[in-house]
Design a protein around this motif. Structure first.
Motif, PDB file in Angstrom:
ATOM      1  N   VAL A 179      10.619 -11.779 105.616  1.00  0.00           N
ATOM      2  CA  VAL A 179      10.400 -11.164 106.711  1.00  0.00           C
ATOM      3  C   VAL A 179       9.786 -10.182 105.998  1.00  0.00           C
ATOM      4  CG1 VAL A 179      10.572 -10.127 108.965  1.00  0.00           C
ATOM      5  CG2 VAL A 179      11.894 -12.030 108.073  1.00  0.00           C
ATOM      6  N   VAL A 180       8.214  -9.570 106.235  1.00  0.00           N
ATOM      7  CA  VAL A 180       7.693  -8.249 105.672  1.00  0.00           C
ATOM      8  C   VAL A 180       7.749  -7.263 106.967  1.00  0.00           C
ATOM      9  CG1 VAL A 180       6.061  -7.272 104.679  1.00  0.00           C
ATOM     10  CG2 VAL A 180       6.815  -8.788 103.466  1.00  0.00           C
ATOM     11  N   THR A 181       8.512  -6.177 107.106  1.00  0.00           N
ATOM     12  CA  THR A 181       8.051  -5.228 108.954  1.00  0.00           C
ATOM     13  C   THR A 181       8.001  -4.240 108.091  1.00  0.00           C
ATOM     14  OG1 THR A 181       9.432  -5.000 110.809  1.00  0.00           O
ATOM     15  CG2 THR A 181      10.987  -5.316 108.932  1.00  0.00           C
ATOM     16  N   ILE A 182       7.447  -3.396 109.420  1.00  0.00           N
ATOM     17  CA  ILE A 182       7.799  -1.505 109.229  1.00  0.00           C
ATOM     18  C   ILE A 182       8.649  -0.799 109.829  1.00  0.00           C
ATOM     19  CG2 ILE A 182       6.469  -0.203 110.093  1.00  0.00           C
ATOM     20  CD1 ILE A 182       3.333  -1.352 110.207  1.00  0.00           C
ATOM     21  N   GLY A 183       9.285  -0.658 108.751  1.00  0.00           N
ATOM     22  CA  GLY A 183      10.184   0.277 109.779  1.00  0.00           C
ATOM     23  C   GLY A 183      10.449   0.550 110.488  1.00  0.00           C
ATOM     24  N   SER A 184       9.891   1.681 110.534  1.00  0.00           N
ATOM     25  CA  SER A 184      10.312   3.133 111.680  1.00  0.00           C
ATOM     26  C   SER A 184      10.880   3.092 112.559  1.00  0.00           C
ATOM     27  CB  SER A 184       9.787   2.364 113.393  1.00  0.00           C
ATOM     28  OG  SER A 184       9.773   3.095 114.517  1.00  0.00           O
ATOM     29  N   GLY A 185      12.327   3.018 113.079  1.00  0.00           N
ATOM     30  CA  GLY A 185      13.795   4.045 113.298  1.00  0.00           C
ATOM     31  C   GLY A 185      14.294   2.813 113.044  1.00  0.00           C
ATOM     32  N   GLY A 186      13.916   1.465 112.247  1.00  0.00           N
ATOM     33  CA  GLY A 186      14.648   0.642 111.532  1.00  0.00           C
ATOM     34  C   GLY A 186      15.664  -0.220 112.557  1.00  0.00           C
ATOM     35  N   CYS A 187      15.938   0.192 114.056  1.00  0.00           N
ATOM     36  CA  CYS A 187      16.741  -1.001 114.902  1.00  0.00           C
ATOM     37  C   CYS A 187      16.393  -2.612 114.437  1.00  0.00           C
ATOM     38  CB  CYS A 187      16.493  -0.431 116.240  1.00  0.00           C
ATOM     39  SG  CYS A 187      15.981   1.367 116.268  1.00  0.00           S
ATOM     40  N   ASN A 188      14.849  -2.748 114.425  1.00  0.00           N
ATOM     41  CA  ASN A 188      14.656  -3.712 114.272  1.00  0.00           C
ATOM     42  C   ASN A 188      14.545  -4.790 112.814  1.00  0.00           C
ATOM     43  OD1 ASN A 188      12.973  -3.113 113.013  1.00  0.00           O
ATOM     44  ND2 ASN A 188      10.679  -3.638 112.770  1.00  0.00           N
ATOM     45  N   ILE A 218      14.113  -9.291 103.956  1.00  0.00           N
ATOM     46  CA  ILE A 218      14.091  -8.379 105.177  1.00  0.00           C
ATOM     47  C   ILE A 218      13.322  -7.581 103.841  1.00  0.00           C
ATOM     48  CG2 ILE A 218      13.702  -7.196 106.956  1.00  0.00           C
ATOM     49  CD1 ILE A 218      16.026  -8.420 108.215  1.00  0.00           C
ATOM     50  N   ASP A 219      11.599  -7.271 104.180  1.00  0.00           N
ATOM     51  CA  ASP A 219      11.082  -6.278 103.159  1.00  0.00           C
ATOM     52  C   ASP A 219      10.908  -5.138 103.858  1.00  0.00           C
ATOM     53  OD1 ASP A 219      11.034  -6.649 100.451  1.00  0.00           O
ATOM     54  OD2 ASP A 219      10.542  -8.272 100.920  1.00  0.00           O
ATOM     55  N   VAL A 220      11.637  -3.840 103.827  1.00  0.00           N
ATOM     56  CA  VAL A 220      11.156  -3.245 105.184  1.00  0.00           C
ATOM     57  C   VAL A 220       9.967  -2.114 104.079  1.00  0.00           C
ATOM     58  CG1 VAL A 220      11.778  -1.354 106.671  1.00  0.00           C
ATOM     59  CG2 VAL A 220      13.212  -3.284 106.660  1.00  0.00           C
ATOM     60  N   VAL A 221       8.851  -1.692 104.902  1.00  0.00           N
ATOM     61  CA  VAL A 221       7.848  -0.804 104.487  1.00  0.00           C
ATOM     62  C   VAL A 221       7.746   0.228 105.268  1.00  0.00           C
ATOM     63  CG1 VAL A 221       6.819  -2.983 103.254  1.00  0.00           C
ATOM     64  CG2 VAL A 221       5.772  -2.048 104.866  1.00  0.00           C
ATOM     65  N   ASP A 222       7.394   1.426 105.120  1.00  0.00           N
ATOM     66  CA  ASP A 222       6.576   2.274 105.646  1.00  0.00           C
ATOM     67  C   ASP A 222       6.161   3.467 105.073  1.00  0.00           C
ATOM     68  OD1 ASP A 222       6.880   4.296 108.418  1.00  0.00           O
ATOM     69  OD2 ASP A 222       7.980   3.314 109.104  1.00  0.00           O
ATOM     70  N   LEU A 223       5.239   4.529 105.460  1.00  0.00           N
ATOM     71  CA  LEU A 223       4.481   5.559 104.385  1.00  0.00           C
ATOM     72  C   LEU A 223       5.566   6.775 104.845  1.00  0.00           C
ATOM     73  CD1 LEU A 223       0.994   5.046 105.503  1.00  0.00           C
ATOM     74  CD2 LEU A 223       2.144   4.650 103.107  1.00  0.00           C
ATOM     75  N   ASN A 224       6.620   6.593 106.331  1.00  0.00           N
ATOM     76  CA  ASN A 224       7.051   8.008 106.252  1.00  0.00           C
ATOM     77  C   ASN A 224       8.719   8.091 105.763  1.00  0.00           C
ATOM     78  OD1 ASN A 224       8.345  10.185 108.312  1.00  0.00           O
ATOM     79  ND2 ASN A 224       6.771  10.017 109.542  1.00  0.00           N
ATOM     80  N   PRO A 225       8.415   9.450 105.046  1.00  0.00           N
ATOM     81  CA  PRO A 225       9.527   9.295 103.930  1.00  0.00           C
ATOM     82  C   PRO A 225      10.546   9.387 104.960  1.00  0.00           C
ATOM     83  CG  PRO A 225       8.585  11.592 104.041  1.00  0.00           C
ATOM     84  CD  PRO A 225       7.492  10.257 104.559  1.00  0.00           C
ATOM     85  N   ASP A 278       7.204 -15.540 105.224  1.00  0.00           N
ATOM     86  CA  ASP A 278       6.795 -16.517 106.154  1.00  0.00           C
ATOM     87  C   ASP A 278       7.271 -15.789 107.769  1.00  0.00           C
ATOM     88  OD1 ASP A 278       8.582 -19.043 105.514  1.00  0.00           O
ATOM     89  OD2 ASP A 278       9.981 -17.380 104.497  1.00  0.00           O
ATOM     90  N   ARG A 279       7.238 -14.539 107.363  1.00  0.00           N
ATOM     91  CA  ARG A 279       6.965 -13.626 109.046  1.00  0.00           C
ATOM     92  C   ARG A 279       6.892 -12.377 108.596  1.00  0.00           C
ATOM     93  NH1 ARG A 279       7.032 -17.925 109.905  1.00  0.00           N
ATOM     94  NH2 ARG A 279       8.947 -18.907 111.802  1.00  0.00           N
ATOM     95  N   PHE A 280       5.744 -11.714 109.245  1.00  0.00           N
ATOM     96  CA  PHE A 280       5.357 -10.463 109.559  1.00  0.00           C
ATOM     97  C   PHE A 280       4.740 -10.236 110.412  1.00  0.00           C
ATOM     98  CE2 PHE A 280       2.979 -13.616 106.585  1.00  0.00           C
ATOM     99  CZ  PHE A 280       3.194 -12.981 104.668  1.00  0.00           C
TER     100      PHE A 280
END
Length: 413
Positions: free
Chosen positions: A67-76, A88-95, A329-331
């Motif tokens: 899975v590749v997902t945007i992180g945001s608050g991390g709950c997902n 799972i790879d978590v990406v986010d531009l917000n430090p 597999d999942r984005f």
């Protein structure tokens, strides 16, 4: 230092703002984009506002998936771990979101039990800081530890926010607080909704107390201005799309409809998003459900699988550009595409298509109802994907956060 690390270096520039800017600085649109970028550069989402249970169903997530997902608050990402994916790879531009995601992952790996998780990530407990110092701090990387131990404007360590209810902070938390204050000016205590004992009582409270607020001049004037809704994470481009669907050019009717779904469509005992919106906290034990990742039955699976998550300070497109073909597999794109121009959108989907395995799925949300990629992708890329329209609409109706207009699932042909 790798090329990816160099691009993540804050000395090279604020990459988050750069991702948002599409107009000249001294234009009206450019000013709005820069103001939004300034606000969005701090902590935005202490809690994610996309329903991970809907995500899991839409992805048909299971063992072996990458899975590749945007992180945001991390709950997902933490909720996804209950399905035991391979990676799972978590990406986010917000430090700030990066630091929050890393803290949550470390907490699940090193806190002694589920009760300690609730103490740290629940509604605020003075003992939370002690848990951090005793169990977590030494396991964080140097940058993340420095973040949580740095001082805020009142000289308090950042980690102390968990002892005061972190969900009342951040851009969204402050926006919700402002909404409560405006309602009180009009004689309405929004938190009283949580005393409703049935869907009928929830409906009555909304119709009699909340709905009339959207006809008040102050609220109509406020919702006619783009900057007033930056606290919801709605950038200028998203605002313009939403305003097109409004009869009077303001977002008052749109916000009213979204809040109606949040208040009336799901029983309060099943909807922790409603508790955060109307009570600014999670329900106490016995009053209702907690987020998936905070439920006791999820604890062991998340603890066991947490090492499978990697957190990256990068954009979605950037991370995928460094990956091998057919490697995911999942984005999960959240609502990020609402911000993108056609060039950015096609660059993203080109990398998604290249790195997608057979039967891969992409899920995302949109502020408006229609899918934002239809008619905008290049013909070759678009031909690789099938829109699961019926499933998208069905699952979108089940999204308890209720703040988005559309939920969309695409499957690789």
């Amino acid at each position: 230092m790798s090329s990816l690390e160099q691009r993540n270096n804050p000395k090279i520039g604020n990459r988050l703002k750069t991702a948002l800017l599409q107009h000249r600085a001294f234009s009206k649109e450019g000013f709005s984009e820069r103001l939004f970028g300034l606000l969005f550069s701090g902590l935005v989402y202490p809690q994610i506002w996309e329903d991970p249970d809907v995500d899991i169903a839409a992805m048909k997530l299971g063992p072996g998936h990458r899975v590749v997902t945007i992180g945001s608050g991390g709950c997902n990402a933490l909720a996804y771990l209950t399905c035991k994916p391979e990676q799972i790879d978590v990406v986010d531009l917000n430090p700030h979101h990066i630091a929050l995601n890393k803290l949550k992952l470390a907490a699940f790996q090193h806190l002694p039990d589920h009760a300690a998780i609730l103490q740290l990530f629940g509604n605020g407990d003075k003992g939370a800081v002690g848990l951090y110092d005793r169990y977590i701090a030494e396991h964080l990387d140097e940058k993340t530890r420095a973040y949580w131990e740095s001082r805020d404007k009142l000289a308090r360590r950042r980690i102390s926010v968990f002892g005061r209810n972190i969900y009342r902070t951040g851009l969204l938390g402050n926006f919700i607080g402002a909404g409560h204050a405006v309602a009180r000016l009009h004689g309405v205590r929004i938190s009283d909704l949580t005393e409703a004992g049935s869907l009928r009582e929830q409906r009555r409270f909304f119709d009699e107390k909340i709905a009339p607020l959207f006809d008040r001049p102050l609220i109509r004037w406020t919702t006619s201005r783009k900057s007033s809704l930056f606290g919801l994470g709605i950038p200028p481009k998203q605002y313009e799309e939403l305003a097109k669907s409004s009869e009077d050019g303001t977002l008052a009717p749109v916000l009213r409809a979204r809040l109606e779904k949040l208040a009336c469509q799901f029983p309060l005992k099943d909807n922790y998003f409603a508790w955060q919106a109307f009570a600014r906290r999670y329900p106490e034990a016995g009053d209702g459900a907690l987020p998936t990742y905070l439920q006791e039955e999820a604890f062991e699976a998340i603890r066991e699988n947490a090492p499978r998550v990697k957190v990256h300070h990068a954009s979605f497109t950037e991370l995928l550009s460094h990956r091998e073909a057919a490697s995911a597999d999942r984005f999960v794109l959240l609502d990020a595409q609402d911000w993108m121009n056609d060039h950015q959108l096609n660059a993203l989907w080109s990398e998604i298509t290249r790195t997608a395995r057979q039967n891969a799925r992409v899920i995302f949300r949109t502020a408006g109802e229609p899918s934002v990629i239809e008619g905008r992708l290049g013909a070759e890329t678009a031909s690789e994907w099938r829109y699961l329209k019926d499933q998208s609409e069905e699952l979108g109706m089940l999204d308890r956060s209720a703040i988005y207009g559309g939920f969309h699932i695409y499957e690789k042909v």
